[in-house]
Scaffold this motif. Structure first.
Motif, PDB file in Angstrom:
ATOM      1  N   GLU A 105       0.824  -1.210   0.000  1.00  0.00           N
ATOM      2  CA  GLU A 105       0.000   0.000   0.000  1.00  0.00           C
ATOM      3  C   GLU A 105       0.853   1.252   0.000  1.00  0.00           C
ATOM      4  OE1 GLU A 105      -3.722  -1.926   2.576  1.00  0.00           O
ATOM      5  OE2 GLU A 105      -2.164  -0.723   3.553  1.00  0.00           O
ATOM      6  N   PHE A 106       1.925   1.238   0.777  1.00  0.00           N
ATOM      7  CA  PHE A 106       2.801   2.415   0.867  1.00  0.00           C
ATOM      8  C   PHE A 106       3.468   2.699  -0.474  1.00  0.00           C
ATOM      9  CE2 PHE A 106       7.100   4.082   1.582  1.00  0.00           C
ATOM     10  CZ  PHE A 106       6.804   5.278   2.209  1.00  0.00           C
ATOM     11  N   LYS A 107       4.069   1.672  -1.078  1.00  0.00           N
ATOM     12  CA  LYS A 107       4.777   1.890  -2.338  1.00  0.00           C
ATOM     13  C   LYS A 107       3.808   2.242  -3.465  1.00  0.00           C
ATOM     14  CE  LYS A 107       7.090  -2.012  -1.744  1.00  0.00           C
ATOM     15  NZ  LYS A 107       8.023  -3.156  -1.954  1.00  0.00           N
ATOM     16  N   GLN A 108       2.627   1.645  -3.470  1.00  0.00           N
ATOM     17  CA  GLN A 108       1.631   1.978  -4.485  1.00  0.00           C
ATOM     18  C   GLN A 108       1.196   3.437  -4.356  1.00  0.00           C
ATOM     19  OE1 GLN A 108      -2.244   0.113  -4.097  1.00  0.00           O
ATOM     20  NE2 GLN A 108      -2.393  -0.151  -6.294  1.00  0.00           N
ATOM     21  N   MET A 109       0.958   3.891  -3.150  1.00  0.00           N
ATOM     22  CA  MET A 109       0.543   5.269  -2.915  1.00  0.00           C
ATOM     23  C   MET A 109       1.647   6.252  -3.318  1.00  0.00           C
ATOM     24  SD  MET A 109      -0.575   6.945   0.732  1.00  0.00           S
ATOM     25  CE  MET A 109      -1.148   8.627   0.840  1.00  0.00           C
ATOM     26  N   MET A 110       2.873   5.969  -2.919  1.00  0.00           N
ATOM     27  CA  MET A 110       3.991   6.866  -3.242  1.00  0.00           C
ATOM     28  C   MET A 110       4.221   6.952  -4.747  1.00  0.00           C
ATOM     29  SD  MET A 110       5.342   8.125  -0.377  1.00  0.00           S
ATOM     30  CE  MET A 110       7.097   8.428  -0.584  1.00  0.00           C
TER      31      MET A 110
END
Length: 545
Positions: A105-110
């Motif tokens: 989720e973090f890498k997708q959002m960034m």
């Protein structure tokens, strides 16, 4: 909050709801107004996501990067790389960057922030896991970036969405991914650089939506009308609209005598709207570097084989540059120590089909750079016993050996017997036993043992020198000397007792070298290595004799 302030905020909020004007505390005021395109459409990150191809491209890029495994590695003493799963940054990138998000989720959002806004920010918080305990994503529209004139360092001003307070963060407190940049401080978004193309596509999409909202009926005019008053005219137009839309669409209608209806609208097929929209979609794909087949644009000339190559090209030309951006930003903002580095594993994107993978594994196994367990790990299978052995085919021999072959006993063949019935292998063993008592043979054997001992010491000196030059830590030094002790025992074929003595001696050497490096005495460490190079070969030879 007082009663009057509460009523006031409620009244303003109600007015915002009924008038369409956002309230003062609404995120609307922090969203960019967008970029004016040639089509007249204002393109912002939010409006661009309404365009289907833009949304598909951003989603594909973000998902593919988010799903790739991320690891922290260091260079090993043998010239290869070694994973460091105990590194504090590893857990952040591989499992849990903060209390609320998974790594995916973090890498997708960034990555989504990076594509749509040109920048992605995450605040670095310390905690139980060390100086970098959590990475908290920051809304890019709420961040202002500038340089401090006196020092040249980058400063971030962030309007916190929870408290509405403006907080100032320095560059060592922010993990920052930036897209193409003109000033090296703030990145430019892909949609800002391609706003005209996206504006044309969004305009065509909106036109098509309005066209179908009107039941795909082109506009027209009514000729011959002569209404006595404006009210009668307005009532006729309203009635005409009401009887031709909604539930009444496509029903037959009657015009009063003297009136005729004439269509003036241009049909999408006549204006080649679909072809224009497809061209815009292709251009958007080229801007983001995403192959058309991945967003549903299928060319007539595309085949299964070409689509596979397009997918590999996507991994190499689109995903890989973005991964390098991530890796170097992580190295700059999170790791800092040059001995460690971050790598994304792209093997899942470059697997190919079953035939290609079989050929790849077959070549690696037969040429000796892949073991059975290496192959099984790549395929997600458990290792097998004795599966770490590397093999190489040995069927090729020189032509001269074919014309005059060397007769040598092979393990799988029986050795020839003499006339007295004695095996040749038995005779060779008897000769070796006799030579063991021969002083000349003994001297030749000692020369061979001394050469092997010198080889072992050269390996130790070269490896330790690299450790000294790099300023290695105690963990690396201990690993090297453990490998060195194992290497010496295997080369010299030491007995169990001698093997334990060698291991103890190498542990002592590791402690001495670590003490030198902790105290910063590199020169004394090199002098100590020179003494080892002169003394230790003879000691090892005596131990192996």
């Amino acid at each position: 909050m007082g009663l009057i302030e509460s009523i006031s905020r409620g009244a303003v909020g109600f007015r915002a709801d009924i008038s369409g004007t956002p309230a003062p505390w609404d995120d609307y005021w922090y969203n960019p107004l967008g970029f004016a395109s040639a089509s007249g459409m204002r393109i912002s990150p939010e409006s661009a996501k309404r365009q289907s191809t833009v949304l598909a491209c951003v989603s594909i890029l973000a998902r593919n990067i988010a799903m790739l495994p991320t690891g922290i590695f260091t260079h090993s003493t043998d010239g290869g790389t070694r994973a460091v799963p105990h590194h504090p940054v590893y857990e952040l990138l591989a499992t849990r960057p903060n209390k609320h998000q998974t790594a995916f989720e973090f890498k997708q959002m960034m990555q989504g922030h990076l594509e749509l806004r040109g920048n992605a920010y995450a605040e670095i918080l310390d905690g139980p896991r060390g100086a970098i305990d959590q990475l908290i994503p920051m809304q890019p529209d709420r961040v202002t970036v500038d340089r401090i004139k006196s020092t040249g360092r980058i400063r971030y001003k962030y309007t916190d969405p929870l408290t509405s307070e403006v907080r100032t963060l320095l560059e060592d407190e922010v993990f920052h991914l930036r897209n193409f940049s003109d000033d090296g401080v703030v990145g430019q978004s892909t949609i800002s650089m391609g706003c005209d193309v996206i504006g044309n596509a969004l305009g065509a999409q909106d036109y098509q939506a309005r066209f179908f909202k009107n039941d795909a009926t082109p506009r027209g005019i009514i000729e011959g009308a002569n209404f006595k008053t404006k009210d009668i005219e307005d009532e006729f137009i309203a009635n005409w609209q009401r009887t031709g839309t909604g539930e009444n669409r496509h029903k037959t209608r009657l015009l009063p005598p003297g009136l005729t209806y004439k269509e003036i609208g241009v049909k999408p097929s006549d204006a080649q709207l679909l072809e224009s929209q497809k061209l815009s979609d292709v251009k958007i794909c080229s801007i983001f570097g995403v192959p058309g087949h991945m967003v549903g644009i299928v060319e007539k000339a595309a085949t299964f084989a070409s689509v596979e190559q397009f997918t590999i090209l996507f991994a190499v030309q689109s995903i890989l540059p973005r991964l390098v951006l991530w890796e170097q930003a992580i190295q700059r903002d999170l790791i800092l120590n040059p001995r460690y580095f971050c790598k994304f594993d792209m093997s899942e994107l470059l697997r190919g089909d079953t035939v290609a993978r079989t050929a790849y594994y077959g070549a690696g196994f037969s040429q000796g750079w892949l073991s059975p367990n290496d192959i099984r790990r790549k395929e997600g299978m458990n290792p097998i016993e004795d599966g770490d052995t590397y093999w190489r085919q040995a069927a090729m021999i020189p032509l001269a050996q074919i014309s005059s072959p060397v007769t040598a006993p092979i393990a799988s063949q029986k050795a020839p017997k003499d006339a007295d019935g004695t095996d040749e292998a038995d005779k060779i063993a008897d000769d070796s036993d006799k030579k063991a008592d021969d002083p000349e043979a003994r001297a030749r054997l000692m020369l061979m043992v001394t050469a092997a001992a010198e080889r072992c010491v050269r390996r130790e000196v070269n490896g330790a020198t690299r450790l000294i030059e790099r300023g290695a830590n105690g963990y690396e030094i201990g690993e090297f000397y453990a490998e060195q002790a194992k290497f010496v025992s295997e080369v010299l074929h030491l007995s169990l007792e001698k093997k334990m003595e060698i291991e103890q001696k190498h542990r002592k050497n590791a402690e001495i070298l670590e003490d030198f490096l902790v105290l910063g005495k590199k020169k004394q460490a090199l002098d100590w290595l020179n003494r080892i190079a002169g003394i230790e070969p003879a000691e090892l030879a005596r131990a192996a004799a």
